[in-house]
Design an enzyme around this catalytic site. Sequence first.
Site, PDB file in Angstrom:
ATOM      1  N   ASN A  86      50.720  -2.150  -8.637  1.00  0.00           N
ATOM      2  CA  ASN A  86      52.143  -1.933  -8.795  1.00  0.00           C
ATOM      3  C   ASN A  86      52.463  -1.536 -10.242  1.00  0.00           C
ATOM      4  O   ASN A  86      51.576  -1.430 -11.082  1.00  0.00           O
ATOM      5  CB  ASN A  86      52.919  -3.180  -8.363  1.00  0.00           C
ATOM      6  CG  ASN A  86      54.230  -2.837  -7.702  1.00  0.00           C
ATOM      7  OD1 ASN A  86      54.857  -1.833  -8.016  1.00  0.00           O
ATOM      8  ND2 ASN A  86      54.653  -3.681  -6.773  1.00  0.00           N
ATOM      9  N   HIS A 116      36.758 -10.112 -28.876  1.00  0.00           N
ATOM     10  CA  HIS A 116      36.534 -10.066 -30.316  1.00  0.00           C
ATOM     11  C   HIS A 116      35.638 -11.221 -30.728  1.00  0.00           C
ATOM     12  O   HIS A 116      35.692 -12.298 -30.134  1.00  0.00           O
ATOM     13  CB  HIS A 116      37.872 -10.138 -31.059  1.00  0.00           C
ATOM     14  CG  HIS A 116      38.755  -8.974 -30.732  1.00  0.00           C
ATOM     15  ND1 HIS A 116      38.695  -7.787 -31.414  1.00  0.00           N
ATOM     16  CD2 HIS A 116      39.692  -8.807 -29.769  1.00  0.00           C
ATOM     17  CE1 HIS A 116      39.563  -6.932 -30.894  1.00  0.00           C
ATOM     18  NE2 HIS A 116      40.175  -7.538 -29.890  1.00  0.00           N
ATOM     19  N   THR A 166      40.518 -17.454 -16.476  1.00  0.00           N
ATOM     20  CA  THR A 166      39.562 -17.579 -17.573  1.00  0.00           C
ATOM     21  C   THR A 166      38.132 -17.737 -17.074  1.00  0.00           C
ATOM     22  O   THR A 166      37.197 -17.643 -17.863  1.00  0.00           O
ATOM     23  CB  THR A 166      39.908 -18.789 -18.456  1.00  0.00           C
ATOM     24  OG1 THR A 166      39.819 -19.974 -17.656  1.00  0.00           O
ATOM     25  CG2 THR A 166      41.306 -18.660 -19.044  1.00  0.00           C
ATOM     26  N   ARG A 181      43.428 -22.592 -11.926  1.00  0.00           N
ATOM     27  CA  ARG A 181      42.568 -23.599 -11.310  1.00  0.00           C
ATOM     28  C   ARG A 181      42.538 -23.351  -9.808  1.00  0.00           C
ATOM     29  O   ARG A 181      43.514 -22.902  -9.231  1.00  0.00           O
ATOM     30  CB  ARG A 181      43.086 -25.009 -11.574  1.00  0.00           C
ATOM     31  CG  ARG A 181      43.049 -25.390 -13.050  1.00  0.00           C
ATOM     32  CD  ARG A 181      43.257 -26.862 -13.230  1.00  0.00           C
ATOM     33  NE  ARG A 181      43.449 -27.450 -14.518  1.00  0.00           N
ATOM     34  CZ  ARG A 181      43.023 -27.097 -15.693  1.00  0.00           C
ATOM     35  NH1 ARG A 181      42.355 -26.017 -15.832  1.00  0.00           N
ATOM     36  NH2 ARG A 181      43.261 -27.772 -16.787  1.00  0.00           N
TER      37      ARG A 181
END
Length: 184
Positions: A86, A116, A166, A181
Amino acid sequence: MDQRTQKERMLAGELYVADCPELAADNRRISEWMARYNAALAVPPDERHAMLVEAFGAVGAGVNIRPPFFCDYGYNISIGAGSFMNFNCVVLDVVKVTIGEKTQIGSAVQILTADHPRDPALRAQLLEFGRPVTIGSNVWIGSGAIILPGVTIGDHAVIGAGSVVTRDVPPGAIAVGNPARLKD
């Protein structure tokens, strides 16, 4: 001494300097493409599809990405047939981003491969690196989600709106929150 170009190092996921002439030229090319693509909102999806084929590494049939859309290079993006993104999505594709077939991606989703160094001395040298992102088939990613470098999302998974992913998400799982989670 390593004779590889900065682009070769980038594509290998190793430390590189992004503002070298070759990568700057690649970025100018995709910037010009994005200007055309992002002005093509009223253009029929099949014509926009042809534009995606021009810029991306691989594009399956029936892929629809609504402008505006933003990426670093384009050539590191592969997206499977029937997938949809979208408005206002960002894909930082310094290394491979692979999206499976029939995946639905909500507005303002960010898929990030650029990373980085944690060492400030390396960052001061303008070094960066990338970690690939893989998103399976028939995945649903809610609006505003952020997919961080190195993440794999399995087939049929669901990522809740606004979630920050993550870690890897297994096939068929539902992940929500910041950090995301798995739901039971």
